[in-house]
Design a protein around this motif. Structure first.
Motif, PDB file in Angstrom:
ATOM      1  N   GLU A  65      23.298  14.927  -8.866  1.00  9.42           N
ATOM      2  CA  GLU A  65      23.224  16.364  -8.802  1.00  9.42           C
ATOM      3  C   GLU A  65      22.968  16.546  -7.038  1.00  9.42           C
ATOM      4  N   ALA A  66      22.148  15.734  -6.711  1.00  6.00           N
ATOM      5  CA  ALA A  66      21.999  15.847  -5.188  1.00  6.00           C
ATOM      6  C   ALA A  66      23.256  15.698  -4.333  1.00  6.00           C
ATOM      7  N   ASP A  67      23.993  14.795  -4.867  1.00  8.49           N
ATOM      8  CA  ASP A  67      25.354  14.218  -4.129  1.00  8.49           C
ATOM      9  C   ASP A  67      26.176  15.380  -3.999  1.00  8.49           C
ATOM     10  N   ALA A  68      26.195  16.075  -5.143  1.00  9.17           N
ATOM     11  CA  ALA A  68      26.965  16.988  -5.420  1.00  9.17           C
ATOM     12  C   ALA A  68      26.660  18.341  -4.709  1.00  9.17           C
ATOM     13  N   TYR A  69      25.257  18.565  -4.764  1.00 12.17           N
ATOM     14  CA  TYR A  69      24.934  19.526  -3.737  1.00 12.17           C
ATOM     15  C   TYR A  69      24.851  19.408  -2.206  1.00 12.17           C
ATOM     16  N   ARG A  70      24.891  18.100  -1.986  1.00 10.28           N
ATOM     17  CA  ARG A  70      24.895  17.919  -0.264  1.00 10.28           C
ATOM     18  C   ARG A  70      26.215  18.474   0.106  1.00 10.28           C
ATOM     19  N   GLY A  71      27.165  18.498  -0.667  1.00  9.97           N
ATOM     20  CA  GLY A  71      28.557  18.836   0.032  1.00  9.97           C
ATOM     21  C   GLY A  71      28.836  20.124  -0.224  1.00  9.97           C
ATOM     22  N   SER A  72      27.901  20.879  -0.973  1.00  9.92           N
ATOM     23  CA  SER A  72      28.066  22.155  -1.149  1.00  9.92           C
ATOM     24  C   SER A  72      27.971  23.528  -0.053  1.00  9.92           C
ATOM     25  N   ASP A  73      28.463  24.519  -0.204  1.00 12.06           N
ATOM     26  CA  ASP A  73      28.383  25.638   0.639  1.00 12.06           C
ATOM     27  C   ASP A  73      26.746  26.032   0.949  1.00 12.06           C
ATOM     28  N   HIS A  74      26.199  26.040  -0.328  1.00  9.93           N
ATOM     29  CA  HIS A  74      24.905  26.221  -0.302  1.00  9.93           C
ATOM     30  C   HIS A  74      23.938  25.364   0.665  1.00  9.93           C
ATOM     31  N   ALA A  75      24.136  24.158   0.571  1.00 11.54           N
ATOM     32  CA  ALA A  75      23.588  23.203   1.403  1.00 11.54           C
ATOM     33  C   ALA A  75      23.886  23.446   2.887  1.00 11.54           C
ATOM     34  N   LEU A  76      24.957  23.865   3.132  1.00 14.14           N
ATOM     35  CA  LEU A  76      25.316  23.854   4.474  1.00 14.14           C
ATOM     36  C   LEU A  76      25.460  25.348   5.012  1.00 14.14           C
ATOM     37  N   ALA A  77      24.815  26.175   4.482  1.00 16.69           N
ATOM     38  CA  ALA A  77      25.140  27.743   4.860  1.00 16.69           C
ATOM     39  C   ALA A  77      24.240  27.908   6.148  1.00 16.69           C
ATOM     40  N   MET A  78      22.844  27.485   6.256  1.00 18.74           N
ATOM     41  CA  MET A  78      22.366  28.063   7.547  1.00 18.74           C
ATOM     42  C   MET A  78      21.969  26.839   8.057  1.00 18.74           C
ATOM     43  N   GLN A  79      22.191  26.635   9.512  1.00 23.55           N
ATOM     44  CA  GLN A  79      21.981  25.278  10.263  1.00 23.55           C
ATOM     45  C   GLN A  79      21.683  25.767  11.740  1.00 23.55           C
ATOM     46  N   PRO A  80      20.907  24.788  12.233  1.00 25.24           N
ATOM     47  CA  PRO A  80      20.439  25.020  13.665  1.00 25.24           C
ATOM     48  C   PRO A  80      22.015  24.970  14.553  1.00 25.24           C
ATOM     49  N   ALA A  81      22.194  25.915  15.629  1.00 21.10           N
ATOM     50  CA  ALA A  81      23.223  25.891  16.101  1.00 21.10           C
ATOM     51  C   ALA A  81      23.425  24.472  16.921  1.00 21.10           C
ATOM     52  N   ASN A  82      24.329  23.592  16.838  1.00 22.18           N
ATOM     53  CA  ASN A  82      24.384  22.587  17.563  1.00 22.18           C
ATOM     54  C   ASN A  82      26.005  22.118  17.484  1.00 22.18           C
ATOM     55  N   ASP A  83      26.383  20.990  18.091  1.00 22.26           N
ATOM     56  CA  ASP A  83      27.802  20.667  18.319  1.00 22.26           C
ATOM     57  C   ASP A  83      28.547  20.486  16.814  1.00 22.26           C
ATOM     58  N   GLN A  84      27.556  19.787  15.839  1.00 24.45           N
ATOM     59  CA  GLN A  84      28.213  19.690  14.414  1.00 24.45           C
ATOM     60  C   GLN A  84      28.190  20.706  13.783  1.00 24.45           C
ATOM     61  N   THR A  85      27.528  21.758  13.931  1.00 21.62           N
ATOM     62  CA  THR A  85      27.484  23.079  13.091  1.00 21.62           C
ATOM     63  C   THR A  85      28.304  23.979  13.605  1.00 21.62           C
ATOM     64  N   THR A 130      23.532  28.839  12.730  1.00 19.61           N
ATOM     65  CA  THR A 130      24.833  29.217  12.092  1.00 19.61           C
ATOM     66  C   THR A 130      24.649  29.879  11.003  1.00 19.61           C
ATOM     67  N   PHE A 131      25.466  30.732  10.499  1.00 18.36           N
ATOM     68  CA  PHE A 131      25.223  31.653   9.153  1.00 18.36           C
ATOM     69  C   PHE A 131      26.513  31.508   8.328  1.00 18.36           C
ATOM     70  N   GLY A 132      26.551  30.648   7.354  1.00 19.59           N
ATOM     71  CA  GLY A 132      27.856  30.810   6.525  1.00 19.59           C
ATOM     72  C   GLY A 132      28.755  29.307   7.080  1.00 19.59           C
ATOM     73  N   LEU A 136      34.247  32.684   6.797  1.00 24.81           N
ATOM     74  CA  LEU A 136      33.968  32.968   8.081  1.00 24.81           C
ATOM     75  C   LEU A 136      32.358  32.531   8.487  1.00 24.81           C
ATOM     76  N   GLN A 137      32.006  32.271   9.627  1.00 21.39           N
ATOM     77  CA  GLN A 137      30.769  31.823  10.132  1.00 21.39           C
ATOM     78  C   GLN A 137      30.082  32.917  10.982  1.00 21.39           C
ATOM     79  N   GLN A 138      29.006  33.491  10.754  1.00 24.31           N
ATOM     80  CA  GLN A 138      28.256  34.313  11.482  1.00 24.31           C
ATOM     81  C   GLN A 138      27.400  33.531  12.086  1.00 24.31           C
ATOM     82  N   TYR A 139      26.364  34.216  13.135  1.00 21.59           N
ATOM     83  CA  TYR A 139      25.508  33.594  14.117  1.00 21.59           C
ATOM     84  C   TYR A 139      24.395  34.427  13.971  1.00 21.59           C
TER      85      TYR A 139
END
Length: 789
Positions: A65-85, A130-132, A136-139
């Motif tokens: 379940e964790a592996d499936a979740y890690r690639g989901s939009d939920h897991a990646l939705a809000m992240q610190p702003a950096n080169d990867q995100t 980053t947001f989303g 689309l991606q918001q900030y």
């Protein structure tokens, strides 16, 4: 995306649960706070109350379940702003919108935007998060007093071939300048209020109203496992103590606060002629839908902190089928997410839950294309041209094309309607609602489409199950049939609860002895949404009637019902209550105040509290709350209008005048302020000014019949009878069932010497109030005057 919603509500109305619909995609945006704002591991409190343990701990046992979740939009939705995100173009990219040119750039490996700030001038703002993810991606930008604000300019993450890879504005048709609420620095774009509860795990808003600042925290900076399953420490303890090889049943309770696992049973195709599977097994629980509804609904929270595992209406009040949110037939109009649509569906009524179609960890569908529907709907019966009458394999042959039409929000984000309704072009003909067929056949009128439906499925195709749409439409338009049809809908157990509740919310405008029994019946309904709305519908009844009907609701097991009962009985004479009833009311009133303080960062909450305190006779507290609302938002005119009304009630019209003038300074087009000031001018004897102000109020809000009615009364009192009658006739055309307008028209026309015209309106009034002897007497008198009797 939050949009401007013109409400019929007076400034004294409750905070609307329909507010707060600004999200890029509920399955996309999973928001949390980062390490500087988060305490990820919380110490166990005394008594062993379950605490949050975090994703890593959950993943140690639930790796799949964790592996499936890690690639989901939920897991990646809000992240610190950096080169990867960050996906947007920050290479000095420029974007212009309605006179403001914003520049996106980098400096010292950080991301910035130069755009208009809260003072209206250009400034530099660092992107914090980053947001989303898609489409689309918001900030987000960090501000003082602990708040985060979402930029109104977003990055289109779709491929360039689809029109993406560009900056765009979320409000392309609007010119937004401070202090507009929708400007990115405005309160309707504040993450802590607008987004955070749904998109974090164990969010604590921690708003200090005295200092007007946030100290928001969350247990984990994402919508993680425990956002749905609840705090996991007791489950971890159970797992660690569980003997190797023991079954779950042998181990007993697993320690999970929210049980979302599938119950024993399956969907079985018992009748191939019917072609729709039926559930076979243990009764299905609504726990999953309730858990998802917390975020997948347009709703208002009523408790803080969130108590995991409780029924949805014990923690939130959902929006009803409001005309700003839904079409009259329940189809989506504004951004309402899925819950309000899904609970309209027959699928929900038969036990279908979210995870029957959606994989809850990776967030994908259970199958591709029509295969999702084929889990329960026989392919040989439904996935065939004999059913859909379109070419097999075409886009029109997709189940979702007909039964889940999409609307696009936030400019680029299409979302599908989850009410799963059968296309009803006949309703399009009758009440003007859209339908899936006309969405493709743009060159054909609804009548043509409706004829095709009859040709394909027979003349009885739409008579199998009466639709609630015509009743909702009648209520919205104030038709003469509104009271009867709304009362019938309110008590129809075959109709969705949200539709019945919507009918009850409309009934107070028409309520009479003929429809009161429907409200009384609804108060005892099984559905708590119906019960709570029925209780709200009795607030205009005499105190003894309210006490009889609402007192049992003070002990209802569902919080939303208790709050509605408390609101209905607030200010009831104490001598009419028993000792037990007074204790029940006191407890429920405490809950009601606490429910408003959940949103203490919003001026509307303090307006609501002021209205409550006014009814309780606590005028000093009411005044304090209204002044707090103005401190939070110096442009919040409704609080100023209510302060004026409070001053008038205390014989302080001079103070009230100052408040109304202040309201018109910050909101020159406020119909409520214009109307209130017009009434003040009437009391002051300044009739000429009064008429002008009341006219402007009626022009600003023509949909509010009360404004037109009072304006007409002022005109008539000023000797302008013909104009008064013309205003009333226009109001009657807009709301045919308004009894005040009909009474005034009958009265004024009789006084003008036109008994035949007066009789026409009096007879309409008699159809609305068949048992009213005064109206019957008026009709009889007019018939004699007109020579008809």
């Amino acid at each position: 995306m939050t949009k401007r919603i013109a409400s019929d509500a007076k400034p004294t109305s409750l905070l609307d649960p329909s507010q707060g619909g600004r999200c890029a995609r509920m399955v996309v945006l999973a928001i949390g706070l980062l390490a500087t704002m988060v305490g990820c591991q919380q110490p166990s409190p005394p008594g062993g109350t379950p605490t949050f343990v975090g994703l890593a701990k959950c993943a140690s046992c639930h790796q799949k379940e964790a592996d499936a979740y890690r690639g989901s939009d939920h897991a990646l939705a809000m992240q610190p702003a950096n080169d990867q995100t960050v996906q947007g173009d920050f290479a000095n990219a420029r974007f212009s919108h309605r006179g403001v040119t914003s520049t996106f750039f980098r400096r010292d490996r950080k991301f910035f935007v130069r755009t208009d700030g809260a003072d209206g001038t250009l400034g530099e703002f660092e992107i914090a998060y980053t947001f989303g993810v898609k489409p689309l991606q918001q900030y987000l930008v960090s501000f003082t007093n602990g708040r985060l604000q979402a930029l109104g300019i977003a990055w289109d993450t779709r491929p360039k071939a689809q029109g993406g890879q560009r900056w765009f504005h979320l409000y392309p048709a609007e010119t937004l300048r401070p202090p507009d609420l929708l400007h990115w620095t405005g309160r309707d774009q504040t993450w802590n209020y607008q987004c955070a509860e749904c998109h974090s795990t164990d969010l604590r808003k921690n708003y200090d109203v005295a200092q007007n600042r946030y100290a928001t925290t969350s247990a984990e900076s994402t919508v993680s496992c425990e956002a749905c399953h609840g705090p996991g420490s007791a489950h971890v303890t159970w797992a660690e103590r569980r003997k190797p090889g023991a079954s779950r049943a042998a181990a007993g309770a697993t320690g999970l606060v929210v049980r979302l696992g599938r119950v024993e049973g399956s969907w079985v195709m018992k009748d191939t002629q019917h072609g729709i599977a039926e559930w076979s097994g243990a009764p299905r629980s609504t726990a999953e839908v309730d858990a998802c509804a917390r975020c997948h609904a347009r709703r208002r929270p009523i408790v803080d902190p969130y108590p995991y595992g409780r029924p949805f209406l014990d923690t939130h009040v959902p929006a009803l089928l409001d005309p700003a949110l839904y079409h009259a037939d329940g189809r989506i109009l504004e951004e309402v997410f899925e819950y309000g649509s899904f609970i309209q569906s027959r699928m929900f009524q038969h036990g279908v839950t979210c995870s029957d179609c959606h994989e809850p960890h990776g967030l994908g569908l259970r199958a591709d294309g029509n295969g999702v529907c084929a889990q329960c709907h026989l392919t040989a019966k439904f996935d065939t041209p004999d059913h859909h009458h379109h070419k097999a394999g075409s886009d029109a042959a997709r189940c979702v094309s007909c039964h889940m039409p999409a609307r696009t929000y936030m400019v680029v984000d299409p979302r599908r309607d989850h009410s799963f309704q059968v296309p009803r072009p006949d309703l399009s003909v009758a009440i003007g609602t859209p339908n899936s067929c006309s969405g493709c056949h743009l060159d054909r009128p609804p009548g043509w489409v409706a004829e095709r439906i009859v040709r394909w499925y027979g003349p009885a195709s739409h008579a199998r199950r009466p639709h609630f749409g015509p009743a909702i439409d009648a209520g919205r338009r104030g038709l003469l049939s509104a009271e009867k049809t709304l009362a019938a809908l309110a008590t129809d157990p075959d109709q969705p609860g949200i539709a019945r509740a919507t009918a009850l919310a409309m009934l107070p405008e028409y309520l009479s002895p003929a429809s009161l029994p429907a409200v009384e019946t609804a108060i005892g309904a099984v559905d708590p949404l119906v019960r709570s709305t029925a209780l709200a519908a009795i607030e205009t009844l005499p105190p003894a009637e309210r006490l009889r009907l609402a007192a049992p609701g003070l002990r209802d097991p569902v919080r939303a019902v208790r709050l509605a009962a408390a609101h209905a009985l607030a200010g009831a004479p104490k001598q009419t209550l028993s000792v037990e009833q007074q204790a029940d009311l006191d407890r429920a009133l405490t809950e009601l105040v606490a429910s408003e303080m959940v949103n203490a960062d919003r001026p509307e909450a303090h307006l609501n509290l002021a209205n409550l305190y006014t009814r309780l006779g606590r005028l000093a507290d009411a005044e304090s709350e209204l002044k707090t609302a103005i401190v939070l938002d110096p442009h919040f005119a409704p609080a100023m209008v209510n302060l004026a009304d409070l001053s008038r009630a205390q014989g302080r019209d001079a103070d009230g005048e100052r408040f109304l003038e202040q309201a018109l300074q910050v909101a020159p087009d406020s119909a409520e302020a214009l109307h209130a000031l017009g009434l003040l001018r009437v009391r002051q004897g300044r009739r000429g000014e009064a008429v002008g102000l009341l006219r402007r109020a009626a022009q600003q809000r023509p949909e509010v019949t009360r404004f037109a009615y009072v304006y007409a009364v002022a005109l008539y009192g000023s000797g302008e009878a013909a104009r008064a009658i013309a205003v009333l006739e226009e109001a009657h055309q807009r709301r045919p069932a308004n009894r005040d307008v009909l009474t005034a028209l009958a009265t004024y026309l009789r006084e003008r010497g036109d008994p035949k015209a007066a009789l026409r309106y009096a007879e309409l009034l008699a159809t609305l109030a068949p048992g009213d002897r005064e109206v019957q007497g008026l009709v009889a008198s007019l018939r004699r005057q007109a020579g008809l009797q």
